[in-house]
Design an enzyme around this catalytic site. Sequence first.
Site, PDB file in Angstrom:
ATOM      1  N   LEU A  36       0.812  -1.214   0.000  1.00  0.00           N
ATOM      2  CA  LEU A  36       0.000   0.000   0.000  1.00  0.00           C
ATOM      3  C   LEU A  36       0.845   1.262   0.000  1.00  0.00           C
ATOM      4  O   LEU A  36       0.450   2.295  -0.510  1.00  0.00           O
ATOM      5  CB  LEU A  36      -0.929   0.011   1.223  1.00  0.00           C
ATOM      6  CG  LEU A  36      -1.968  -1.102   1.305  1.00  0.00           C
ATOM      7  CD1 LEU A  36      -2.737  -1.012   2.620  1.00  0.00           C
ATOM      8  CD2 LEU A  36      -2.927  -1.027   0.123  1.00  0.00           C
ATOM      9  N   GLY A  40      10.366   5.911   5.133  1.00  0.00           N
ATOM     10  CA  GLY A  40      11.429   5.718   6.091  1.00  0.00           C
ATOM     11  C   GLY A  40      11.026   4.836   7.256  1.00  0.00           C
ATOM     12  O   GLY A  40      11.853   4.210   7.903  1.00  0.00           O
ATOM     13  N   PHE A  41       9.707   4.764   7.502  1.00  0.00           N
ATOM     14  CA  PHE A  41       9.187   3.984   8.622  1.00  0.00           C
ATOM     15  C   PHE A  41       9.175   2.491   8.325  1.00  0.00           C
ATOM     16  O   PHE A  41       9.152   1.664   9.231  1.00  0.00           O
ATOM     17  CB  PHE A  41       7.756   4.430   8.937  1.00  0.00           C
ATOM     18  CG  PHE A  41       6.830   4.299   7.753  1.00  0.00           C
ATOM     19  CD1 PHE A  41       6.230   3.103   7.440  1.00  0.00           C
ATOM     20  CD2 PHE A  41       6.574   5.389   6.940  1.00  0.00           C
ATOM     21  CE1 PHE A  41       5.385   2.982   6.347  1.00  0.00           C
ATOM     22  CE2 PHE A  41       5.732   5.284   5.839  1.00  0.00           C
ATOM     23  CZ  PHE A  41       5.135   4.076   5.544  1.00  0.00           C
ATOM     24  N   ASP A 166       4.026  13.581  14.909  1.00  0.00           N
ATOM     25  CA  ASP A 166       4.055  13.633  13.442  1.00  0.00           C
ATOM     26  C   ASP A 166       2.641  13.790  12.891  1.00  0.00           C
ATOM     27  O   ASP A 166       2.227  13.060  11.993  1.00  0.00           O
ATOM     28  CB  ASP A 166       4.721  12.379  12.868  1.00  0.00           C
ATOM     29  CG  ASP A 166       5.144  12.556  11.403  1.00  0.00           C
ATOM     30  OD1 ASP A 166       5.256  13.726  10.949  1.00  0.00           O
ATOM     31  OD2 ASP A 166       5.359  11.548  10.711  1.00  0.00           O
TER      32      ASP A 166
END
Length: 309
Positions: A36, A40-41, A166
């Site tokens: 999907l 960076g995560f 965030d």
Amino acid sequence: MLDKRIVDLRLNQLEDPKAKTAKEPFEKQYKCGALLGSGGFGSVFSGQRISDGQQVAIKQISRDRVQQWARLPGEVNMVPIEIALLLSLGGGTLVPGHRGIIRMLDWFEVQGQGYLIVFEKPQPCQDLFDFITERGELEEPVAQSFLKQVIEALQFCHSKGIVHRDIKDENILVDTRTGDIKIIDFGSGAILKDKIYTDFEGTRVYSPPEWIIHQRYNARPLTVWSLGVLLFDMVCGDIPFERDADIIQATPSFTKRISKECQSLIRWCLAYRAEDRPTLEQILKHPWMMENSEDIVDLQEKSNIKPSL
């Protein structure tokens, strides 16, 4: 060096891992589908729970991408702090969650793959970035409804001792039928404290002047600044600042016809000095937020948007 950044969680809300029965491995419980998105995560995949066919989202995080670790009560191995934060926000069977926060259904440590986090997947849904991209700037009553829901979810987070760090349009899911929202991605989250923070893994264009200039900030004013950027984004169709120099100026330029009350709230949230920004409670009591909002019964029909599945 990242292994030194360990949070020792002793939150009463967390389930006692010893009370859990041994669970079956991931592949026995879930099917992993199409990619999907990634960043960076890590990566997020669509998925399905085998037992009942429920649609889920599966986030894969490599060990070398984990920025902070947490030690759970009774657990030997450390886990990414995101898992610990989600557990305390209602990711277990013992903790009531909040309808405005994505719910973690399960998590696994998989040899060679790092960590897999299984989330509920609201249907139909679309992240707010795509929602605005397709629809353009939002009517003020719709933006008001979204902002109110985000703030109420953040108040719940803060009540549990957690700060998201965030908040942005990409981290907000919109149910395109009802207008209900859910905050996602706690990968940059942290334990809420009143002391100064000197680390930040959120999105730079949503960060306040004090971080850009001094690499220091307090959690609550940082959150309020990001809400000011978010509100501007919703009613104008794009974020107010792209460059560090613009963030430091802290002077949004309104390109759309926005009510004076809405402009007032945005400017208050985007005050240059952290101490001049409102609290979450003050935002909710601002005249613009107190105006009667339209009853958003069928957002899909109002916005002529096909839902993203």
